[in-house]
Design a protein around this motif. Structure first.
Motif, mmCIF file in Angstrom:
data_model
loop_
_atom_site.group_PDB
_atom_site.id
_atom_site.type_symbol
_atom_site.label_atom_id
_atom_site.label_comp_id
_atom_site.label_asym_id
_atom_site.label_seq_id
_atom_site.Cartn_x
_atom_site.Cartn_y
_atom_site.Cartn_z
ATOM 1 N N UNK A 56 3.272 15.340 -2.508
ATOM 2 C CA UNK A 56 3.851 14.042 -2.183
ATOM 3 C C UNK A 56 2.704 13.055 -2.023
ATOM 4 N N UNK A 57 3.006 11.786 -2.195
ATOM 5 C CA UNK A 57 1.964 10.766 -2.058
ATOM 6 C C UNK A 57 2.541 9.526 -1.391
ATOM 7 N N UNK A 58 1.638 8.697 -0.882
ATOM 8 C CA UNK A 58 2.033 7.488 -0.171
ATOM 9 C C UNK A 58 1.056 6.380 -0.509
ATOM 10 N N UNK A 59 1.574 5.171 -0.688
ATOM 11 C CA UNK A 59 0.747 3.989 -0.921
ATOM 12 C C UNK A 59 0.885 3.079 0.289
ATOM 13 N N UNK A 60 -0.239 2.596 0.789
ATOM 14 C CA UNK A 60 -0.275 1.624 1.881
ATOM 15 C C UNK A 60 -0.803 0.315 1.315
ATOM 16 N N UNK A 61 -0.256 -0.829 1.753
ATOM 17 C CA UNK A 61 -0.764 -2.112 1.286
ATOM 18 C C UNK A 61 -0.548 -3.178 2.345
ATOM 19 N N UNK A 62 -1.332 -4.243 2.200
ATOM 20 C CA UNK A 62 -1.238 -5.382 3.111
ATOM 21 C C UNK A 62 -2.228 -6.453 2.702
#
Length: 160
Positions: A56-62
């Motif tokens: 599984x993978x996750x992307x964080x942004x801001x």
């Protein structure tokens, strides 16, 4: 005064270096293809990457590198990932990081994108588009020469 060295004293720096190389390579080996961007618009972008193992993978942004306050996860374990980042503001700089299960997040100050201006807004822009129509090194080298030549005549990027 002579200092007598222990026969094993050279092993300490060796093992320190070995540990560093193994630790530093551990995360890099999870990514076969590091994150890249596709289909950037004024309100969304797709972040794609490939992992060595099915995870599984996750992307964080801001908008702030130190405050990536949005995230989106994949629903299935996979090696190829394509994550749509949406609900973005037009003409805004966003930083992002990508994380595979059980790994440290991959991303730094160079992992960012700027969304396009809203449709109909007059603004200058530049882009570079290439394809990979030919296998082998000579054509790939030619594309690099053409790109470098392009930059020598057009060093200004209007996309910033």
């Amino acid at each position: 005064m002579l200092v007598k060295k222990n026969k094993t004293s050279f092993l300490i720096p060796f093992f320190c270096l070995l540990y560093f190389l193994i630790y530093a390579q551990g995360f890099a080996q999870s990514f076969i293809r590091k994150p890249y961007l596709q289909k950037l618009s004024y309100q969304e972008v797709t972040i794609k990457f490939r992992l060595k193992n099915s995870l599984n993978a996750k992307v964080f942004w801001g908008e702030n590198l130190n405050d990536l306050n949005f995230s989106k996860s994949t629903s299935l374990s996979a090696t190829d990932h394509s994550i749509l980042v949406d609900n973005l503001k037009p003409k805004t700089k966003y930083f992002y990081k990508v994380q595979a299960d059980g790994e440290s997040a991959l991303g730094d100050s160079t992992y960012y994108f700027i969304t396009a201006p809203k449709v109909g807004t007059p603004s200058k822009f530049s882009f570079w588009s290439i394809g990979d129509l030919y296998p082998g090194q000579p054509q790939q080298r030619t594309r690099q020469i053409l790109y470098d030549h392009h930059l020598s005549f057009f060093p200004i990027c209007y996309c910033k």
